[in-house]
Design a protein around this motif. Structure first.
Motif, PDB file in Angstrom:
ATOM      1  N   THR A   1       5.196  14.075   7.163  1.00  0.00           N
ATOM      2  CA  THR A   1       5.136  13.089   8.250  1.00  0.00           C
ATOM      3  C   THR A   1       5.303  11.677   7.707  1.00  0.00           C
ATOM      4  O   THR A   1       6.037  10.857   8.274  1.00  0.00           O
ATOM      5  N   ALA A   2       4.643  11.394   6.585  1.00  0.00           N
ATOM      6  CA  ALA A   2       4.745  10.068   5.976  1.00  0.00           C
ATOM      7  C   ALA A   2       6.177   9.767   5.554  1.00  0.00           C
ATOM      8  O   ALA A   2       6.688   8.664   5.774  1.00  0.00           O
TER       9      ALA A   2
ATOM     10  N   LEU B   1       5.925  -6.276   3.570  1.00  0.00           N
ATOM     11  CA  LEU B   1       5.092  -6.179   2.377  1.00  0.00           C
ATOM     12  C   LEU B   1       4.194  -4.967   2.558  1.00  0.00           C
ATOM     13  O   LEU B   1       3.331  -4.937   3.432  1.00  0.00           O
ATOM     14  N   LEU B   2       4.436  -3.969   1.728  1.00  0.00           N
ATOM     15  CA  LEU B   2       3.716  -2.698   1.832  1.00  0.00           C
ATOM     16  C   LEU B   2       2.711  -2.575   0.689  1.00  0.00           C
ATOM     17  O   LEU B   2       3.073  -2.659  -0.481  1.00  0.00           O
ATOM     18  N   VAL B   3       1.447  -2.362   1.031  1.00  0.00           N
ATOM     19  CA  VAL B   3       0.428  -2.048   0.030  1.00  0.00           C
ATOM     20  C   VAL B   3       0.358  -0.535  -0.127  1.00  0.00           C
ATOM     21  O   VAL B   3       0.283   0.202   0.857  1.00  0.00           O
ATOM     22  N   THR B   4       0.419  -0.075  -1.368  1.00  0.00           N
ATOM     23  CA  THR B   4       0.362   1.360  -1.620  1.00  0.00           C
ATOM     24  C   THR B   4      -0.187   1.606  -3.012  1.00  0.00           C
ATOM     25  O   THR B   4      -0.230   0.707  -3.846  1.00  0.00           O
ATOM     26  N   HIS B   5      -0.651   2.831  -3.255  1.00  0.00           N
ATOM     27  CA  HIS B   5      -0.956   3.236  -4.633  1.00  0.00           C
ATOM     28  C   HIS B   5      -0.111   4.455  -4.995  1.00  0.00           C
ATOM     29  O   HIS B   5      -0.359   5.128  -5.989  1.00  0.00           O
TER      30      HIS B   5
ATOM     31  N   GLU C   1       6.432   6.432  -3.392  1.00  0.00           N
ATOM     32  CA  GLU C   1       6.638   5.733  -2.128  1.00  0.00           C
ATOM     33  C   GLU C   1       7.146   4.315  -2.366  1.00  0.00           C
ATOM     34  O   GLU C   1       8.068   3.848  -1.678  1.00  0.00           O
ATOM     35  N   ALA C   2       6.588   3.634  -3.348  1.00  0.00           N
ATOM     36  CA  ALA C   2       7.009   2.280  -3.658  1.00  0.00           C
ATOM     37  C   ALA C   2       8.472   2.239  -4.095  1.00  0.00           C
ATOM     38  O   ALA C   2       9.246   1.381  -3.654  1.00  0.00           O
TER      39      ALA C   2
ATOM     40  N   VAL D   1      10.152   5.574 -11.685  1.00  0.00           N
ATOM     41  CA  VAL D   1       8.811   6.162 -11.532  1.00  0.00           C
ATOM     42  C   VAL D   1       8.109   6.238 -12.883  1.00  0.00           C
ATOM     43  O   VAL D   1       6.947   5.833 -13.037  1.00  0.00           O
ATOM     44  N   GLU D   2       8.817   6.737 -13.889  1.00  0.00           N
ATOM     45  CA  GLU D   2       8.226   6.882 -15.218  1.00  0.00           C
ATOM     46  C   GLU D   2       7.889   5.511 -15.818  1.00  0.00           C
ATOM     47  O   GLU D   2       6.839   5.336 -16.445  1.00  0.00           O
ATOM     48  N   LEU D   3       8.760   4.531 -15.615  1.00  0.00           N
ATOM     49  CA  LEU D   3       8.511   3.181 -16.118  1.00  0.00           C
ATOM     50  C   LEU D   3       7.237   2.607 -15.513  1.00  0.00           C
ATOM     51  O   LEU D   3       6.419   1.993 -16.216  1.00  0.00           O
ATOM     52  N   ILE D   4       7.050   2.812 -14.216  1.00  0.00           N
ATOM     53  CA  ILE D   4       5.866   2.267 -13.546  1.00  0.00           C
ATOM     54  C   ILE D   4       4.604   2.969 -14.020  1.00  0.00           C
ATOM     55  O   ILE D   4       3.556   2.335 -14.218  1.00  0.00           O
TER      56      ILE D   4
END
Length: 424
Positions: A171-172, A194-198, A202-203, A243-246
């Motif tokens: 759904t997300a 501006l999206l806040v996420t952890h 997704e980022a 993704v791996e870099l982050i």
């Protein structure tokens, strides 16, 4: 590019009491441009939601300022709208009435309010549900209502606070894709998000730029430009490279931290610490590079859990960073990984006493008492100089779990006492 938002040296301190202060954000500086999607990424405690509320004008910074089209934001500004993690819909109002709420507050006429609300509902894919009530909708549909309620005021900046985290994965993903499609192919194209996420994936899937936050206090650790066209293929090599870099950025130690008994021990259950050590050991024995995203998936860990576990394993000297930014087991970590249960307990207890001051403090205080017993309240009193009551309770509970596993001390839950009933 035109600056929509400019953050200048934002600092936020919360006062716990007359003598206690908690620095949540420090020296935050970045801009948001027109037509840009930014993800604010960081673990829990990095002040992401607080920063979002400061930008929205809902919370005042302790120092610094937010400027919206060069004007200071001193209160909620017209043109900035927010979507929260929890849907926050009025259950007694219909979908149309919920979406119209913001327009009524702006003094828009009922006729125009209805027209704009219907258009927003249609844009977000809920045409036909105008007369329904929130309880009739699924979680994903309720969040669509929340987005429509934000869009109806025609925001220049849409703030989203973990807006997809309460939804199931499918759904997300669908809602995120629909919003991206709406943003890139409609009148919203010049507006910003501006999206806040952890959620790292997704980022990377969503943003043009990702701002990686440090924590305790929240600071900007790094800003990454994501050079990928939409829609993005999460299975592509370049996507996975970001993704791996982050992951590496977020697990990298940026400063040597001198810790004391007031150190905010993160949630790191013993079983998960063991599982991560074993997983790293298996990869290391196969002479493969430690792939943190894969390990997190294999152990069903989210980014907060992974960062908490790696933080503690580094403090305990069981893992270290490689020059390439990966992690690997130290000599002590290798010994721990190979050991049987009893030897693991002994190694763990030794490292707790050397590297975790609170554990050493508890152990010493018990030994200093002739009865070899102390109350939990005594330790909480010692922690009160450093932490709030709630945080002290959480921290001591983590330390008690570690100490019991290592057999450094026992804990009587009924009496709320720590003792040397079964010391090693």
């Amino acid at each position: 590019m035109t600056n929509l938002i400019e953050l200048r040296n934002i600092k936020k301190i919360f006062k716990k009491s007359e003598k206690k202060e908690l620095l949540v954000l420090d020296q935050i500086n970045f801009n948001i441009h027109e037509g840009e999607i930014i993800a604010l990424l960081g673990r829990s405690g990095s002040g992401k939601s607080t920063l979002l509320r400061i930008i929205a004008g809902l919370t005042k910074p302790t120092a610094g300022e937010v400027r919206y089209y060069e004007k200071p934001v001193l209160e909620p500004a017209q043109g900035i709208a927010m979507v929260f993690q929890h849907f926050a819909l009025m259950p007694w109002l219909t979908i149309l009435e919920n979406v119209s709420l913001g327009l009524e507050a702006l003094g828009v006429s009922k006729k125009e309010s209805r027209q704009r609300a219907l258009k927003a509902i249609d844009l977000i894919g809920l045409d036909g549900f105008e007369s329904a009530y929130p309880k009739e909708l699924s979680g994903g549909m309720q969040q669509r209502v929340g987005i429509a309620r934000a869009l109806v005021v025609e925001p220049k900046l849409l703030l989203m606070d973990e807006a997809f985290s309460a939804l199931d994965i499918l759904t997300a993903e669908n809602l995120r894709d629909d919003l991206l499609d709406l943003w890139t192919k409609s009148e919203f194209k010049k507006n910003s998000i501006l999206l806040v996420t952890h959620n790292i994936e997704e980022a990377v899937a969503f943003a043009d730029r990702i701002i990686v936050m440090d924590y305790n206090p929240g600071r900007v650790r790094s800003i990454l430009h994501i050079d990928l066209p939409h829609p993005r293929n999460s299975g592509s090599k370049k996507f996975q490279g970001y993704v791996e870099l982050i992951y590496k950025l977020m697990t990298k130690t940026t400063k040597a931290e001198i810790i004391d008994i007031g150190y905010r021990i993160p949630e790191a259950p013993v079983t998960k610490l063991m599982g991560l050590v074993d997983q790293i050991g298996e990869v290391q024995k196969a002479h493969k590079t430690i792939d943190l995203p894969t390990i997190a998936d294999d152990l069903l860990l989210d980014i907060d859990e992974l960062l908490s576990l790696t933080e503690i394993l580094k403090l305990l000297q069981f893992i270290k960073e490689t020059p390439e930014g990966n992690i690997e087991l130290t000599e002590a970590g290798l010994q721990f990984e190979k050991a049987d249960i009893l030897l693991r307990k002994k190694i763990f207890s030794t490292h707790l006493l050397i590297y975790i001051p609170l554990t050493k403090h508890i152990y010493t205080k018990i030994h200093d008492e002739p009865s070899r017993r102390i109350s939990k309240a005594q330790i909480l009193k010692d922690l009160s100089a450093y932490l709030s009551e709630e945080e002290a309770q959480r921290v001591i509970n983590v330390a008690i779990e570690w100490g019991r596993y290592a057999e450094l001390f026992a804990y009587d839950d009924n009496a709320e006492e720590l003792n040397l009933e079964n010391p090693i």
